[in-house]
Design a protein around this motif. Structure first.
Motif, mmCIF file in Angstrom:
data_model
loop_
_atom_site.group_PDB
_atom_site.id
_atom_site.type_symbol
_atom_site.label_atom_id
_atom_site.label_comp_id
_atom_site.label_asym_id
_atom_site.label_seq_id
_atom_site.Cartn_x
_atom_site.Cartn_y
_atom_site.Cartn_z
ATOM 1 N N HIS A 9 0.862 -1.175 0.000
ATOM 2 C CA HIS A 9 0.000 0.000 0.000
ATOM 3 C C HIS A 9 0.903 1.231 0.000
ATOM 4 N N SER A 10 0.437 2.330 -0.519
ATOM 5 C CA SER A 10 1.271 3.539 -0.589
ATOM 6 C C SER A 10 1.668 4.057 0.788
ATOM 7 N N ASP A 11 0.852 3.777 1.820
ATOM 8 C CA ASP A 11 1.175 4.235 3.180
ATOM 9 C C ASP A 11 1.641 3.086 4.079
ATOM 10 N N ALA A 12 2.185 2.039 3.456
ATOM 11 C CA ALA A 12 2.658 0.869 4.207
ATOM 12 C C ALA A 12 3.790 1.256 5.154
ATOM 13 N N LEU A 54 -3.013 -11.872 8.473
ATOM 14 C CA LEU A 54 -1.708 -12.086 9.093
ATOM 15 C C LEU A 54 -0.992 -13.278 8.460
ATOM 16 N N TRP A 55 0.213 -13.018 7.957
ATOM 17 C CA TRP A 55 1.032 -14.038 7.325
ATOM 18 C C TRP A 55 2.429 -14.002 7.919
ATOM 19 N N VAL A 78 -1.652 -7.990 5.862
ATOM 20 C CA VAL A 78 -2.102 -7.829 4.488
ATOM 21 C C VAL A 78 -3.527 -7.296 4.482
ATOM 22 N N GLU A 79 -3.769 -6.307 3.635
ATOM 23 C CA GLU A 79 -5.130 -5.792 3.406
ATOM 24 C C GLU A 79 -5.405 -5.876 1.920
ATOM 25 N N ARG A 84 0.175 -4.094 4.220
ATOM 26 C CA ARG A 84 -0.044 -2.868 4.986
ATOM 27 C C ARG A 84 1.147 -2.607 5.914
ATOM 28 N N ARG A 85 1.636 -3.690 6.553
ATOM 29 C CA ARG A 85 2.792 -3.572 7.443
ATOM 30 C C ARG A 85 3.600 -4.858 7.380
ATOM 31 N N GLY A 86 4.911 -4.717 7.380
ATOM 32 C CA GLY A 86 5.817 -5.861 7.446
ATOM 33 C C GLY A 86 6.880 -5.609 8.492
ATOM 34 N N ASP A 87 7.080 -6.554 9.382
ATOM 35 C CA ASP A 87 8.164 -6.483 10.366
ATOM 36 C C ASP A 87 9.092 -7.663 10.102
ATOM 37 N N TYR A 88 10.393 -7.371 10.021
ATOM 38 C CA TYR A 88 11.387 -8.359 9.623
ATOM 39 C C TYR A 88 12.411 -8.551 10.729
#
Length: 108
Positions: A9-12, A54-55, A78-79, A84-88
């Motif tokens: 998403h553009s605001d991810a 959630l993945w 994921v939306e 939408r957000r990823g934490d690594y």
């Protein structure tokens, strides 16, 4: 990099909790990747599990420096069809603990 951009998403938000940093917005996420002083790393996913929004991905990341790859865990929100957000989270491979041997089996 264009195909990678299409995943967000553009605001991810993409976070690196171990480094205490996050990149807010697609422009900053892609800017971070484009700033790599070497070629972007190669990621090989060994497991992807989850459902709904959630993945979790598990794999390895190789920076192409000749050093062994590190382990990588990604938590993704994921939306729709985009992240939408990823934490690594990153960690080196460790040798198995000998006293676990009677109860463990290899996990490649």
């Amino acid at each position: 990099m264009d195909s990678y951009e299409s995943l967000f998403h553009s605001d991810a938000v993409e976070g690196r909790p171990q480094l205490r940093e996050q990149f807010v917005g697609l422009e900053n996420i892609i800017g971070m990747y484009r700033s790599f002083p070497i070629e972007p790393p190669t990621i090989e996913w060994s497991r992807v599990r989850g459902g709904g929004t959630l993945w979790v991905g598990e794999g390895s990341i190789d920076y192409g420096t000749g050093d062994p790859p590190d382990r990588l865990v990604a938590l993704l929100q994921v939306e729709g069809t985009k992240i939408r957000r990823g934490d690594y989270y990153f960690a080196p491979y460790l040798d198995p603990i000998p006293y676990h041997a009677p109860w463990s089996e290899p996990d490649e």
